[in-house]
Design a protein around this motif. Structure first.
Motif, mmCIF file in Angstrom:
data_model
loop_
_atom_site.group_PDB
_atom_site.id
_atom_site.type_symbol
_atom_site.label_atom_id
_atom_site.label_comp_id
_atom_site.label_asym_id
_atom_site.label_seq_id
_atom_site.Cartn_x
_atom_site.Cartn_y
_atom_site.Cartn_z
ATOM 1 N N PHE A 1 0.828 -1.206 0.000
ATOM 2 C CA PHE A 1 0.000 0.000 0.000
ATOM 3 C C PHE A 1 0.861 1.255 0.000
ATOM 4 C CE2 PHE A 1 -3.088 -3.064 1.297
ATOM 5 C CZ PHE A 1 -4.248 -2.599 0.698
ATOM 6 N N PRO A 2 0.273 2.338 -0.465
ATOM 7 C CA PRO A 2 0.982 3.620 -0.386
ATOM 8 C C PRO A 2 1.197 4.024 1.077
ATOM 9 C CG PRO A 2 -1.034 3.793 -1.734
ATOM 10 C CD PRO A 2 -1.072 2.477 -1.057
ATOM 11 N N LEU B 1 -1.712 8.654 2.110
ATOM 12 C CA LEU B 1 -3.098 8.214 1.965
ATOM 13 C C LEU B 1 -4.073 9.340 2.248
ATOM 14 C CD1 LEU B 1 -2.877 4.734 3.715
ATOM 15 C CD2 LEU B 1 -3.141 5.193 1.274
ATOM 16 N N PRO B 2 -5.235 9.264 1.618
ATOM 17 C CA PRO B 2 -6.240 10.296 1.877
ATOM 18 C C PRO B 2 -6.868 10.127 3.266
ATOM 19 C CG PRO B 2 -7.094 8.647 0.352
ATOM 20 C CD PRO B 2 -5.661 8.288 0.602
ATOM 21 N N MET C 1 -6.960 0.536 4.907
ATOM 22 C CA MET C 1 -6.737 0.274 3.492
ATOM 23 C C MET C 1 -6.899 -1.208 3.154
ATOM 24 S SD MET C 1 -6.361 3.271 2.448
ATOM 25 C CE MET C 1 -6.001 2.911 0.733
ATOM 26 N N LEU D 1 -9.588 -2.777 0.599
ATOM 27 C CA LEU D 1 -9.155 -3.576 -0.542
ATOM 28 C C LEU D 1 -9.895 -4.916 -0.582
ATOM 29 C CD1 LEU D 1 -7.241 -3.627 -2.986
ATOM 30 C CD2 LEU D 1 -5.566 -4.808 -1.562
ATOM 31 N N VAL D 2 -10.036 -5.544 0.577
ATOM 32 C CA VAL D 2 -10.765 -6.813 0.609
ATOM 33 C C VAL D 2 -12.229 -6.569 0.241
ATOM 34 C CG1 VAL D 2 -11.541 -8.689 2.114
ATOM 35 C CG2 VAL D 2 -9.172 -7.933 2.197
#
Lengths: 594, 594
Positions: B73-74, B77-78, B115, B119-120
């Motif tokens: 992941f980045p 993040l927002p 995150m 994603l899941v």
């Protein structure tokens, strides 16, 4: 390596994501390699990471082979070093800035020249320590105004950045050459076409730079090539200025009434109708177009500027931006015109512009294309609505404050080195190498004792590859309407094995084949899903883009399986030969790429 | 692998860095493994990266073995997902926050529950997809108030974080167990002692959590163990509350003049002098100490709070902080006291405190140690300078607003599960595993269809290892006064080969030996520096901490080289046997660690 699709964390999409304009972006998302987390910021799924790891490994190997040593810097860095080199300001809004809990200023590094310079300064002190080239593969940040095309222009991305440190120009040239050669090996090994072009240095500074571009229609960069071997990014193309002309016989400037002729086309029509030439017709090339732009300097100051170019050309915004970097450029707004009422839209002429000419330091600066040489004669605006002037001579009727490379480059333009007419194409920048010289070493005080015991400032090079962008460029270069089609050396697996039908025997045979291939070192994705139709399985295989596809299905009754490349025709192979045939085919392709 | 010290990018330091308090930090900097870039933020040099890569590889292998799939992941993040779970606020000043060029709120992620959950949710929709465990090894950010001890508590650091997704509690327990087992394998393989202790969940939330601690005197965490097998981080230790007492025979509270007795010690002396007991002497345990603290809630609100504990104990700030998390705790300031003049410093009593008791919702909250059970009798402040009260009974003369675990835990205290007296030790937290339950899935709407087609919220686990911290813990566990002493499986090389003297023959023999060892798969650091004295070379070898040291020097005249472990006695080995002897010794040590 054996990945079973029944459990692999991946889902393919039948629909294109709405925000994806280019094929590589579309397919990487649809095939479940990446997912968008925010604009220009992506999350990586298992298949995506497998490709990324392979690209990373090639870059790393070639860096080591080139003698570069690996280090790793933080992404979160204090302001001070970037302040010392001016880049804290120069990067403008492209830099992510933040404060910590003690109000200390920090940034997310877009590139690490400062930190490498300081580290070498910390460790080294003598000419005997040099040369040294260091590199890292690390996450970088750039607050792009327009993130686009998925991984191609992101705001969080992975770069390989290397930096060389030498005592002499010759040493720098050698270190530069070693990196340049490594880049050629990297792109060749990855299976990515490239051209090396002269480039501008932008915010990086330095004396010489070259870009590695991979040719593609969706590229953001335009580059030129000549038959004689000249190659450059369009931003780096210089215009051949004609010699100064003798204008003694040119009549005095003459104002004419050109009602409604506020465009170049209208002006040319008016000229041919009302002031026809004897020798030939007027063309747009006879006119001087003056374009008002607004420049935002790194310190936030906004400057209104006029650019003069021959009327048959347009401004190329990227060339203009490169010429004015680190300032940013916008088109002038109504407010800009309202504040400058002497700029009469459609009828602007340079006669009243320029600091040199008006002897007014606050006057609007006037910069011209190199073709506007002294003594050249133009038709241009008279600074009065519906009026133009004929016989306006550069150096007589107006004086520019300087020249600027801002006009578009066209196919057929002469190469600046006289090597023939230019050809234009588009590409993605996948690497950029710089001979920085002493800019950073001077700003940060990196000196070593030379052989005579004298303190000498070190000269540096800087070498970048966008690792995530390279992966996108590979996807772009290797795909078709059905999906991705990776070169084997970067594919997430070597073989995509599909079991079709419901017969337990088929799944047993497929499982056994997958196992035996994996034991032989073949990387296998095995589609072992039971309730998924063959059609869906084949579609997924095409989308994933693994170079070899094996199908175990009804043919098993005759003792055969189907074997093909991602883009080729199927052949029937006896199940007993399958392991050998597939292993040999994989080895042959892998071998051909080293 | 062969690294030559004449060109390796490293410099050792003879002096300790001024900011380094603990040995691992000191030695990692002195030996040229890391360099400080900013407080709690480090740059990695080649030797440091080699160790880090090896730790990383072990973590990765064991994650794969446990069936976890790698994603990435980045870091940038927002805000939105963290807003949805409340953590945007809860993390308070520990979170690095920033804005992009469009004023969008972003953070540098301290951990990625949100995150992974999203994603899941994006990919999965059915119970058939579960269970799944995902992991990443990634750079994380936490704006620590007190970064310390080098890599042990940093602000930019590398973590392995894994997350499990299950439909049922039993499934979660199984996924949790798989990670827990993987952690045991990881720490065993790395050569790092560990204890598993019950822990608090802090900002993470969830029902159950355990920490992996490596015992060391410089650890920030204190943990307890009982003979019966209880083990917990001191922050997770619960106090056994005595049953409510019958206080019918306790006399009414009585105010006494205790001039100058503003400390517990002075009060106890005064009591024994002026109000002696017949049965025994007064002790601090008879007094009730009331401590004023200032709590900053995540929304920024500051609350003054009073904590009551038996006078023979101190407040343990970390236990207090854990009890009040996500709020942050400070000692009360003069301003706090000035705003609350009824809090008479040195003479505070609970008789006037508590919202419950005073029926005033704005009153100062009063929380007590569980030992302050109803009916217990205390000597405490009278809220008048120089005065205390005797016979103050909990539940009669004052009412707390609740209990709190804030008092220090002492060796000999009973284990909460009745398994005997507690023993105390210190350690570094190297792993933390959580059964999160449904907190994140609920906040972010992660549901799947169960076997009956009903939407069911998923239950999650979260599992972290501080990869950079583990490396520091390894350095801490394996060093002596001369330098580092890595276990072979994480050492930057297997053998440190030193050439001493000036004879070209020695360097030739050493170079040849280095080459042949390297060809046999032995990782060699070869000190080929010509103008460096043997003393300096030996010091560097001790500092680097490679497990085997080979010296090629004067013994070469007799055909021998010297071979020893980093901490052992040298043995003479014939030069012709050297490759075999060294290779075998390396293989034996490597083999013993798998």
């Amino acid at each position: 390596m054996l990945l079973r699709l029944s459990t692999l964390f991946v889902r393919t999409l039948r629909e294109d994501p709405v925000d994806a304009e280019v094929a590589s972006h579309r397919l990487l998302v649809r095939a479940g390699y990446i997912r968008r987390a925010a604009p220009g910021i992506y999350s990586w799924l298992p298949l995506g990471l497998r490709v990324l790891d392979k690209v990373d490994a090639v870059v790393r190997e070639e860096m080591e082979r080139a003698g570069a040593q690996r280090v790793h810097f933080p992404a979160l860095l204090p302001r001070e070093p970037y302040e010392a080199t001016g880049r804290w300001t120069e990067y403008g809004p492209n830099l992510f800035r933040l404060q910590d809990r003690k109000d200390g200023d920090y940034l997310l590094a877009p590139t690490h020249e400062e930190m490498f310079t300081l580290l070498v300064k910390d460790l080294y002190s003598s000419y005997k320590d040099l040369p040294v080239t260091l590199y890292q593969i690390q996450t970088k940040y750039r607050d792009e105004a327009r993130p686009r095309a998925g991984l191609i222009r992101g705001r969080e991305f992975i770069m390989k950045d290397a930096y060389s440190f030498d005592l002499t120009e010759e040493g720098l040239a050698e270190s530069y050459r070693a990196q340049r050669d490594a880049y050629e090996r990297i792109f060749r090994r990855l299976g990515l076409d490239y051209v090396i072009v002269a480039a501008t240095s932008g915010a990086m500074g330095g004396s010489r730079s070259e870009e590695f571009l991979t040719p593609t229609d969706i590229g953001e960069d335009t580059f030129v090539r000549s038959p004689g071997g000249y190659a450059a990014n369009v931003e780096a193309v210089t215009t051949i200025a004609p010699p100064a002309q003798d204008a003694t016989n040119v009549p005095a400037a003459q104002t004419v009434n050109t009602p409604g002729a506020s465009t170049i086309d209208a002006l040319v029509t008016w000229l041919n109708d009302h002031e026809p030439r004897e020798d030939r017709a007027w063309t747009a090339a006879d006119t001087l177009k003056n374009v008002v732009v607004a420049v935002t300097h790194p310190d936030g100051e906004r400057e209104v500027l006029v650019i003069g170019i021959p009327g048959d050309r347009d401004i190329d915004m990227k060339r203009l931006e490169a010429s004015l970097a680190p300032a940013e450029v916008d088109t002038a707004t109504d407010t800009d015109f309202a504040r400058n009422p002497h700029l009469v839209r459609g009828y602007i002429g340079p006669q009243i512009l320029g600091r040199h000419h008006t002897h007014d330091d606050d006057a609007i600066r006037y910069l011209v294309d190199p073709r506007i040489a002294d003594g050249t004669e133009w038709v241009t605006g008279a600074n009065i609505t519906d009026h133009h002037q004929l016989h306006v001579v550069a150096g007589r009727d107006f004086h520019a404050d300087g020249t600027i490379e801002a006009a578009q480059v066209r196919a057929g333009d002469p190469a600046p080195d006289g090597s023939g007419p230019l050809d234009l194409a588009r590409g993605i920048e996948i690497g950029h190498i710089f001979q920085l010289g002493r800019k950073y070493a001077e700003a940060l005080g990196l000196k070593v004792l030379d052989v005579n015991g004298k303190h000498t400032t070190v000269t540096m090079g800087s070498y970048g590859i966008g690792v995530t962008r390279v992966m996108a460029a590979l996807a772009q270069a290797h795909h078709d309407s059905q999906g991705l089609a990776w070169p084997i050396q970067v594919a997430p697996a070597h073989v995509h094995l599909v079991a079709t039908g419901k017969d337990a025997r088929i799944f047993e045979a497929a499982e056994s084949l997958a196992q035996r291939l994996s034991d032989r070192g073949v990387e296998v994705i095995y589609d072992d899903r039971v309730k998924v139709s063959p059609g869906v399985k084949f579609k997924d295989a095409e989308l994933f883009g693994v170079p070899f596809i094996v199908v175990v299905g009804r043919g098993l009754d005759e003792g055969t399986i189907e074997f093909r490349t991602r883009v080729g025709e199927p052949q029937q192979v006896h199940i007993n030969d399958a392991v050998d045939v597939v292993t040999d085919a994989v080895a042959a392709q892998l071998g051909g790429n080293h």
